[in-house]
Design a protein around this motif. Structure first.
Motif, PDB file in Angstrom:
ATOM      1  N   ASN A   1       0.836  -1.195   0.000  1.00 34.96           N
ATOM      2  CA  ASN A   1       0.000   0.000   0.000  1.00 34.96           C
ATOM      3  C   ASN A   1       0.874   1.249   0.000  1.00 34.96           C
ATOM      4  O   ASN A   1       2.100   1.183   0.112  1.00 34.96           O
ATOM      5  CB  ASN A   1      -0.983  -0.008   1.177  1.00 34.96           C
ATOM      6  CG  ASN A   1      -0.288   0.140   2.524  1.00 34.96           C
ATOM      7  OD1 ASN A   1       0.705   0.833   2.678  1.00 34.96           O
ATOM      8  ND2 ASN A   1      -0.839  -0.530   3.530  1.00 34.96           N
ATOM      9  N   PHE A   2       0.245   2.411  -0.110  1.00 38.53           N
ATOM     10  CA  PHE A   2       0.963   3.684  -0.227  1.00 38.53           C
ATOM     11  C   PHE A   2       1.917   3.912   0.940  1.00 38.53           C
ATOM     12  O   PHE A   2       3.066   4.313   0.754  1.00 38.53           O
ATOM     13  CB  PHE A   2      -0.044   4.839  -0.330  1.00 38.53           C
ATOM     14  CG  PHE A   2       0.598   6.187  -0.329  1.00 38.53           C
ATOM     15  CD1 PHE A   2       1.253   6.649  -1.457  1.00 38.53           C
ATOM     16  CD2 PHE A   2       0.553   6.985   0.794  1.00 38.53           C
ATOM     17  CE1 PHE A   2       1.866   7.898  -1.460  1.00 38.53           C
ATOM     18  CE2 PHE A   2       1.157   8.234   0.797  1.00 38.53           C
ATOM     19  CZ  PHE A   2       1.809   8.690  -0.333  1.00 38.53           C
ATOM     20  N   GLN A   3       1.447   3.683   2.157  1.00 33.74           N
ATOM     21  CA  GLN A   3       2.293   3.916   3.329  1.00 33.74           C
ATOM     22  C   GLN A   3       3.534   3.024   3.318  1.00 33.74           C
ATOM     23  O   GLN A   3       4.627   3.472   3.660  1.00 33.74           O
ATOM     24  CB  GLN A   3       1.484   3.693   4.620  1.00 33.74           C
ATOM     25  CG  GLN A   3       0.401   4.712   4.840  1.00 33.74           C
ATOM     26  CD  GLN A   3       0.952   6.122   4.998  1.00 33.74           C
ATOM     27  OE1 GLN A   3       2.087   6.325   5.409  1.00 33.74           O
ATOM     28  NE2 GLN A   3       0.153   7.105   4.654  1.00 33.74           N
ATOM     29  N   GLU A   4       3.368   1.776   2.919  1.00 30.52           N
ATOM     30  CA  GLU A   4       4.504   0.861   2.855  1.00 30.52           C
ATOM     31  C   GLU A   4       5.490   1.294   1.772  1.00 30.52           C
ATOM     32  O   GLU A   4       6.704   1.237   1.966  1.00 30.52           O
ATOM     33  CB  GLU A   4       4.018  -0.563   2.580  1.00 30.52           C
ATOM     34  CG  GLU A   4       3.233  -1.159   3.734  1.00 30.52           C
ATOM     35  CD  GLU A   4       2.525  -2.448   3.372  1.00 30.52           C
ATOM     36  OE1 GLU A   4       2.306  -3.248   4.299  1.00 30.52           O
ATOM     37  OE2 GLU A   4       2.180  -2.659   2.193  1.00 30.52           O
ATOM     38  N   LYS A   5       4.967   1.745   0.644  1.00 32.14           N
ATOM     39  CA  LYS A   5       5.831   2.184  -0.448  1.00 32.14           C
ATOM     40  C   LYS A   5       6.612   3.446  -0.079  1.00 32.14           C
ATOM     41  O   LYS A   5       7.730   3.645  -0.539  1.00 32.14           O
ATOM     42  CB  LYS A   5       5.010   2.443  -1.707  1.00 32.14           C
ATOM     43  CG  LYS A   5       4.511   1.198  -2.380  1.00 32.14           C
ATOM     44  CD  LYS A   5       3.720   1.562  -3.616  1.00 32.14           C
ATOM     45  CE  LYS A   5       3.185   0.350  -4.317  1.00 32.14           C
ATOM     46  NZ  LYS A   5       2.418   0.706  -5.519  1.00 32.14           N
ATOM     47  N   ARG A   6       6.002   4.297   0.733  1.00 29.51           N
ATOM     48  CA  ARG A   6       6.676   5.524   1.155  1.00 29.51           C
ATOM     49  C   ARG A   6       7.960   5.238   1.921  1.00 29.51           C
ATOM     50  O   ARG A   6       8.905   6.019   1.891  1.00 29.51           O
ATOM     51  CB  ARG A   6       5.759   6.348   2.063  1.00 29.51           C
ATOM     52  CG  ARG A   6       4.837   7.266   1.344  1.00 29.51           C
ATOM     53  CD  ARG A   6       4.047   8.105   2.309  1.00 29.51           C
ATOM     54  NE  ARG A   6       4.915   8.991   3.071  1.00 29.51           N
ATOM     55  CZ  ARG A   6       4.502   9.726   4.078  1.00 29.51           C
ATOM     56  NH1 ARG A   6       3.249   9.665   4.480  1.00 29.51           N
ATOM     57  NH2 ARG A   6       5.334  10.515   4.718  1.00 29.51           N
ATOM     58  N   GLU A   7       7.986   4.126   2.611  1.00 32.44           N
ATOM     59  CA  GLU A   7       9.096   3.797   3.496  1.00 32.44           C
ATOM     60  C   GLU A   7      10.243   3.044   2.822  1.00 32.44           C
ATOM     61  O   GLU A   7      11.242   2.766   3.466  1.00 32.44           O
ATOM     62  CB  GLU A   7       8.578   2.993   4.689  1.00 32.44           C
ATOM     63  CG  GLU A   7       7.485   3.688   5.484  1.00 32.44           C
ATOM     64  CD  GLU A   7       7.921   5.028   6.053  1.00 32.44           C
ATOM     65  OE1 GLU A   7       9.089   5.144   6.497  1.00 32.44           O
ATOM     66  OE2 GLU A   7       7.099   5.962   6.033  1.00 32.44           O
TER      67      GLU A   7
ATOM     68  N   ILE B   1      14.009   5.254   0.075  1.00 33.48           N
ATOM     69  CA  ILE B   1      13.934   6.681   0.391  1.00 33.48           C
ATOM     70  C   ILE B   1      15.101   7.435  -0.229  1.00 33.48           C
ATOM     71  O   ILE B   1      14.906   8.499  -0.836  1.00 33.48           O
ATOM     72  CB  ILE B   1      13.883   6.887   1.924  1.00 33.48           C
ATOM     73  CG1 ILE B   1      12.564   6.328   2.454  1.00 33.48           C
ATOM     74  CG2 ILE B   1      14.039   8.362   2.282  1.00 33.48           C
ATOM     75  CD1 ILE B   1      12.461   6.291   3.958  1.00 33.48           C
TER      76      ILE B   1
ATOM     77  N   LYS C   1      14.655   7.896  -3.962  1.00 33.78           N
ATOM     78  CA  LYS C   1      13.589   8.861  -4.243  1.00 33.78           C
ATOM     79  C   LYS C   1      14.082  10.285  -4.025  1.00 33.78           C
ATOM     80  O   LYS C   1      13.749  11.194  -4.799  1.00 33.78           O
ATOM     81  CB  LYS C   1      12.367   8.581  -3.362  1.00 33.78           C
ATOM     82  CG  LYS C   1      11.652   7.296  -3.729  1.00 33.78           C
ATOM     83  CD  LYS C   1      10.534   6.995  -2.750  1.00 33.78           C
ATOM     84  CE  LYS C   1       9.880   5.667  -3.058  1.00 33.78           C
ATOM     85  NZ  LYS C   1       8.850   5.295  -2.089  1.00 33.78           N
ATOM     86  N   GLN C   2      14.898  10.490  -2.997  1.00 38.49           N
ATOM     87  CA  GLN C   2      15.438  11.826  -2.737  1.00 38.49           C
ATOM     88  C   GLN C   2      16.399  12.252  -3.853  1.00 38.49           C
ATOM     89  O   GLN C   2      16.395  13.412  -4.274  1.00 38.49           O
ATOM     90  CB  GLN C   2      16.147  11.848  -1.379  1.00 38.49           C
ATOM     91  CG  GLN C   2      15.177  11.764  -0.217  1.00 38.49           C
ATOM     92  CD  GLN C   2      15.860  11.605   1.123  1.00 38.49           C
ATOM     93  OE1 GLN C   2      17.031  11.215   1.217  1.00 38.49           O
ATOM     94  NE2 GLN C   2      15.120  11.895   2.195  1.00 38.49           N
TER      95      GLN C   2
END
Length: 96
Positions: free
Chosen positions: A68-74, A77, A80-81
């Protein structure tokens, strides 16, 4: 092809491949994508498959379910930066 035959063919494809897209099923079974979506919804409601965006996944592949979105956010990193820095430099370079 009768509905029952179509559902059986979908189950065979999903079991064999793990994931099958709506478009691939529609083409293989020579029916509309809407017909496939209704069939997949029925199979999902009966607990035989996992319905995903654009297709269907076998229950046995459940450990490979999309995060899910929250898991993908983590995850990823740092990468992505780095992408964000490059993208920001391109935007600034094109606008005075």
């Amino acid at each position: 092809m009768l509905k029952r035959e179509r559902l059986d063919q979908i189950m065979i494809a999903v079991t064999k491949q793990g994931y099958v897209s709506v478009a691939d099923l529609a083409k293989a079974l020579n029916v509309s994508e809407m017909t496939i979506r209704r069939d997949l919804d029925e199979l999902s409601k009966s607990g035989k498959v996992i319905r995903l965006h654009g297709g269907v996944q076998a229950i046995s592949s459940q450990n490979q379910i999309e995060q899910n979105f929250q898991e993908k956010r983590e995850i990823h990193i740092q990468e992505k930066q780095e992408i964000a820095k490059v993208a920001a430099s391109l935007v600034n370079a094109n606008f005075p």
